[in-house]
Design a protein around this motif. Sequence first.
Motif, PDB file in Angstrom:
ATOM      1  N   GLN A 191      17.325  32.230 -21.567  1.00  0.00           N
ATOM      2  CA  GLN A 191      17.232  30.887 -20.637  1.00  0.00           C
ATOM      3  C   GLN A 191      16.928  29.738 -21.603  1.00  0.00           C
ATOM      4  OE1 GLN A 191      14.558  30.621 -17.429  1.00  0.00           O
ATOM      5  NE2 GLN A 191      15.681  28.931 -16.353  1.00  0.00           N
ATOM      6  N   MET A 224      12.288  25.022 -16.419  1.00  0.00           N
ATOM      7  CA  MET A 224      12.131  26.392 -16.610  1.00  0.00           C
ATOM      8  C   MET A 224      10.929  26.864 -16.163  1.00  0.00           C
ATOM      9  SD  MET A 224      14.070  27.002 -20.432  1.00  0.00           S
ATOM     10  CE  MET A 224      13.130  25.505 -21.280  1.00  0.00           C
ATOM     11  N   LEU A 235      23.545  32.561 -16.058  1.00  0.00           N
ATOM     12  CA  LEU A 235      23.044  31.656 -16.936  1.00  0.00           C
ATOM     13  C   LEU A 235      23.753  30.103 -17.006  1.00  0.00           C
ATOM     14  CD1 LEU A 235      20.859  30.534 -19.128  1.00  0.00           C
ATOM     15  CD2 LEU A 235      22.443  31.698 -20.837  1.00  0.00           C
ATOM     16  N   MET A 244      14.630  33.533 -13.170  1.00  0.00           N
ATOM     17  CA  MET A 244      15.394  32.437 -13.600  1.00  0.00           C
ATOM     18  C   MET A 244      15.016  31.258 -12.676  1.00  0.00           C
ATOM     19  SD  MET A 244      18.949  31.298 -15.079  1.00  0.00           S
ATOM     20  CE  MET A 244      18.927  32.413 -16.292  1.00  0.00           C
TER      21      MET A 244
END
Length: 399
Positions: A208, A236, A168, A1
Amino acid sequence: MAKTGFCDSIPLLDLHKKVAEERRAPLRALANACGPKERWQPQEGESRGTYQKTEPEARWARRLPVSTDDGIIMGFHEDDSPSHSDGCMEEEAVLIYLHGLQGLYSLQALVPGMLRHETELAMETLGLIYDRSYAWDIFSDMMRSQLRFTFPNADLPRPFTYTTRAILVDWLIQVHEVFHFSEETLYLSVHLLNRCLHQIKVNTAKLQLLGVVCLFLAAKKEECLLPEVSELCFLMENGYSNRQLLRMERRVLTELKFELSHCSPLHFLLLSASIAHCSAKVVWMARYLLELSLLEGQCVVFLAAHLAGAALCLARRVLQEPPTPEGETAWCVASSIHVGSETTLLRIMLIQAGAAARAQSRDTRATFLKYSTAGTMHVSSHPALLNAPCLLGLPTAHT
């Protein structure tokens, strides 16, 4: 992530100051949920000069069974009278007296009127209303709207786990700080994420992207300035294209049927804290504990008012400020909202206490760092939090 730079915490909503114009809009709009009420008309043989206003206490009645357990304390009763022209029925808030005020019978008789009066003062102090006459209607709508989109259980669909969800949410808190979004945006985005995880089938590779879309939709509802789609993709690490993000946004809106409203537990916390005349440090501690509950997947099944009430109760226990007669009376009035839900509040407090004890050593530390600044009175670094479970009768080793 992808990771983001973690900026200094911005000033959050101050309990003792008027909030900015854009902060007032979400709560102020709740006053228009129902149509205008019918005007009073004099009865036959009665002149207009003889009309006397009904006392507020007359609106409070025991309409729900005393056996109600662990439910919401403010019930709502629909009148048998015909609906208004817009189809909206007039509803009254009902305070259920159970066994939470033992030994305070004289105060118990005064609590309904005092709660209404203090609620009006609190909303005016927080700058959430322009006209005090709408305060009780707004509060009643808050209590009613939190019953929407509740979750029967805290189970997550496969292959997601509580740990995956916490990672998350922790990353979303960092992105939220980068864009200097309001606190309402954060709570709404996590609420939308919880609903999406139960309604939309997504794989781990799209998790995500789903979280960013929920934050983007919450910002569209709460913020005045929005980030570009390309900025979100950059955060991202360009793992998704602009087209993929917009496609996921359409999918989320379709699955949620464009129903994005949510009554944040932060609103209940600020109102209860103002009614109880809590100190600034208690409020910051409660806000820290409440935000920690966003990381806990078990908390999705609880109502917003219960989450806020538990955070405030635990904050008072952790800080243990010297009580005053005036403060205890104010706290009794504020806690009357949760009379009968003591078991539920204790369950939430146990979760929050365990989360606070682990916050400094766990990998998801965004909330801990956010509330360790001078602007938040360093509440996350308070030494009593390490032993918070002990205050509730739990050994620290098992948290």
